[in-house]
Motif scaffolding. Structure first.
Motif, PDB file in Angstrom:
ATOM      1  N   SER A 143      51.021  45.209  36.323  1.00 21.82           N
ATOM      2  CA  SER A 143      50.615  44.747  37.648  1.00 21.82           C
ATOM      3  C   SER A 143      49.117  44.514  37.740  1.00 21.82           C
ATOM      4  N   VAL A 144      48.752  43.424  38.389  1.00 21.61           N
ATOM      5  CA  VAL A 144      47.373  43.190  38.812  1.00 21.61           C
ATOM      6  C   VAL A 144      47.329  43.661  40.256  1.00 21.61           C
ATOM      7  N   VAL A 145      46.561  44.711  40.518  1.00 22.14           N
ATOM      8  CA  VAL A 145      46.625  45.363  41.826  1.00 22.14           C
ATOM      9  C   VAL A 145      45.439  45.073  42.738  1.00 22.14           C
ATOM     10  N   GLY A 146      44.482  44.301  42.271  1.00 27.38           N
ATOM     11  CA  GLY A 146      43.353  43.965  43.132  1.00 27.38           C
ATOM     12  C   GLY A 146      42.176  43.471  42.333  1.00 27.38           C
ATOM     13  N   GLY A 147      41.102  43.204  43.052  1.00 23.95           N
ATOM     14  CA  GLY A 147      39.902  42.735  42.393  1.00 23.95           C
ATOM     15  C   GLY A 147      38.739  42.633  43.355  1.00 23.95           C
ATOM     16  N   THR A 148      37.593  42.258  42.793  1.00 22.34           N
ATOM     17  CA  THR A 148      36.376  42.073  43.579  1.00 22.34           C
ATOM     18  C   THR A 148      35.727  40.756  43.160  1.00 22.34           C
ATOM     19  N   GLY A 149      34.676  40.362  43.857  1.00 19.84           N
ATOM     20  CA  GLY A 149      33.944  39.136  43.509  1.00 19.84           C
ATOM     21  C   GLY A 149      34.841  37.914  43.578  1.00 19.84           C
ATOM     22  N   ASP A 150      34.876  37.125  42.502  1.00 21.06           N
ATOM     23  CA  ASP A 150      35.726  35.928  42.445  1.00 21.06           C
ATOM     24  C   ASP A 150      37.208  36.266  42.575  1.00 21.06           C
ATOM     25  N   PHE A 151      37.568  37.528  42.380  1.00 18.54           N
ATOM     26  CA  PHE A 151      38.957  37.968  42.395  1.00 18.54           C
ATOM     27  C   PHE A 151      39.247  38.906  43.566  1.00 18.54           C
ATOM     28  N   PHE A 152      38.453  38.781  44.637  1.00 21.17           N
ATOM     29  CA  PHE A 152      38.585  39.658  45.800  1.00 21.17           C
ATOM     30  C   PHE A 152      40.019  39.675  46.319  1.00 21.17           C
ATOM     31  N   MET A 153      40.616  40.864  46.341  1.00 20.99           N
ATOM     32  CA  MET A 153      41.965  41.099  46.862  1.00 20.99           C
ATOM     33  C   MET A 153      43.052  40.304  46.130  1.00 20.99           C
ATOM     34  N   HIS A 154      42.793  39.829  44.927  1.00 23.43           N
ATOM     35  CA  HIS A 154      43.810  39.092  44.169  1.00 23.43           C
ATOM     36  C   HIS A 154      44.868  40.068  43.651  1.00 23.43           C
ATOM     37  N   ARG A 155      46.117  39.615  43.631  1.00 24.89           N
ATOM     38  CA  ARG A 155      47.212  40.401  43.062  1.00 24.89           C
ATOM     39  C   ARG A 155      48.097  39.477  42.254  1.00 24.89           C
ATOM     40  N   GLY A 156      48.798  40.072  41.276  1.00 26.64           N
ATOM     41  CA  GLY A 156      49.686  39.264  40.452  1.00 26.64           C
ATOM     42  C   GLY A 156      50.247  40.066  39.306  1.00 26.64           C
ATOM     43  N   VAL A 157      50.488  39.352  38.204  1.00 28.73           N
ATOM     44  CA  VAL A 157      51.088  39.950  37.014  1.00 28.73           C
ATOM     45  C   VAL A 157      50.288  39.517  35.793  1.00 28.73           C
ATOM     46  N   ALA A 158      50.084  40.457  34.880  1.00 28.86           N
ATOM     47  CA  ALA A 158      49.443  40.141  33.607  1.00 28.86           C
ATOM     48  C   ALA A 158      50.466  40.375  32.497  1.00 28.86           C
TER      49      ALA A 158
END
Length: 183
Positions: A143-158
Motif C-alpha cells: 500500500s501507498v498510504v500517503g505522501g508530502t510535497g509533489d505527492f501530498f495525500m497521494h494513495r495507491g498501490v506499489a
C-alpha cells in the motif's frame, strides 16, 4: 390504487436496476512512477558501502549475519539510494528509508514500512509505503498510504519485484507505483 401500483412498479424497477449494475468501473491511475532502490546489508566487512543494518536478531544471533530459519526475527533498518534505472551507480533521485522485519518461520517473507524521500528536478517530496512482502513471489503489492510535497495525500498501490539479488548482502527492488488518489 393506481398511485400505489405506479410506486410498486418504480420500486421494482429500482431493485432490478441495482441488481444488474452493468459494467464495473475501471479505475485508472492519476499518476505513475517506476523507481529502483538498492539495499546493501552491513555484514561486518562493508561498513563503507552498507546502506542497511540488522538492528535486532533472535537470541544468540549476531547483527552482521542474518539468522537461519528464513531470517525469522531479524529487523533491518535502511537508508538506500533510489535511482530511475537498475544501475546502483546511476545518480540517486532520493533515498528509501525505513525498515523490514522478517516475520515468518516457514518461508522468506517480511513486513515493510518505509518512505521514499525524493529530491530531484522532477520530483520533490515523500511517498509512504506499508505492507507484507512475500519475497518468493515474483511481484507483490504493498500500500501507498500517503505522501508530502509533489505527492501530498497521494494513495495507491506499489508493485514491487526483486530485480537483483546477490547472496545476503545486496538486493535491488523495482517499485512500480500507481497513485489512484491524487490531490
Amino acid at each position: 390504487m393506481r398511485a400505489s401500483c405506479i410506486l410498486l412498479c418504480f420500486l421494482m424497477f429500482l431493485a432490478v436496476s441495482s441488481a444488474y449494475p452493468g459494467k464495473k468501473k475501471q479505475y485508472k491511475p492519476c499518476k505513475e512512477l517506476v523507481l529502483y532502490f538498492h539495499d546493501i546489508i552491513y555484514n561486518g566487512r562493508n561498513a563503507a558501502n552498507a546502506t542497511s543494518a540488522i538492528v535486532a536478531a533472535p537470541e544468540g544471533a549476531n547483527l552482521t549475519i542474518l539468522a537461519g530459519q528464513f531470517h525469522f526475527g531479524n529487523i533491518v533498518v535502511f537508508d538506500d539510494p533510489i535511482t530511475l534505472d537498475n544501475n546502483l551507480h546511476s545518480p540517486p533521485v532520493g533515498r528509501a528509508q525505513g525498515m523490514y522485519i522478517y516475520d515468518t518461520k516457514n518461508t522468506f517473507t517480511s513486513w515493510l514500512g518505509f518512505s521514499f524521500s525524493l529530491n530531484s528536478t522532477e520530483h520533490h517530496g515523500t511517498i509512504s509505503f506499508i505492507g507484507a512482502d512475500p519475497i518468493m513471489v515474483k511481484t507483490r503489492d504493498i500500500s501507498v498510504v500517503g505522501g508530502t510535497g509533489d505527492f501530498f495525500m497521494h494513495r495507491g498501490v506499489a508493485t514491487i519485484a526483486t530485480d537483483a539479488f546477490e547472496g545476503e548482502v545486496y538486493f535491488r527492488l523495482k517499485v512500480d507505483i500507481k497513485f489512484y488518489d491524487c490531490w
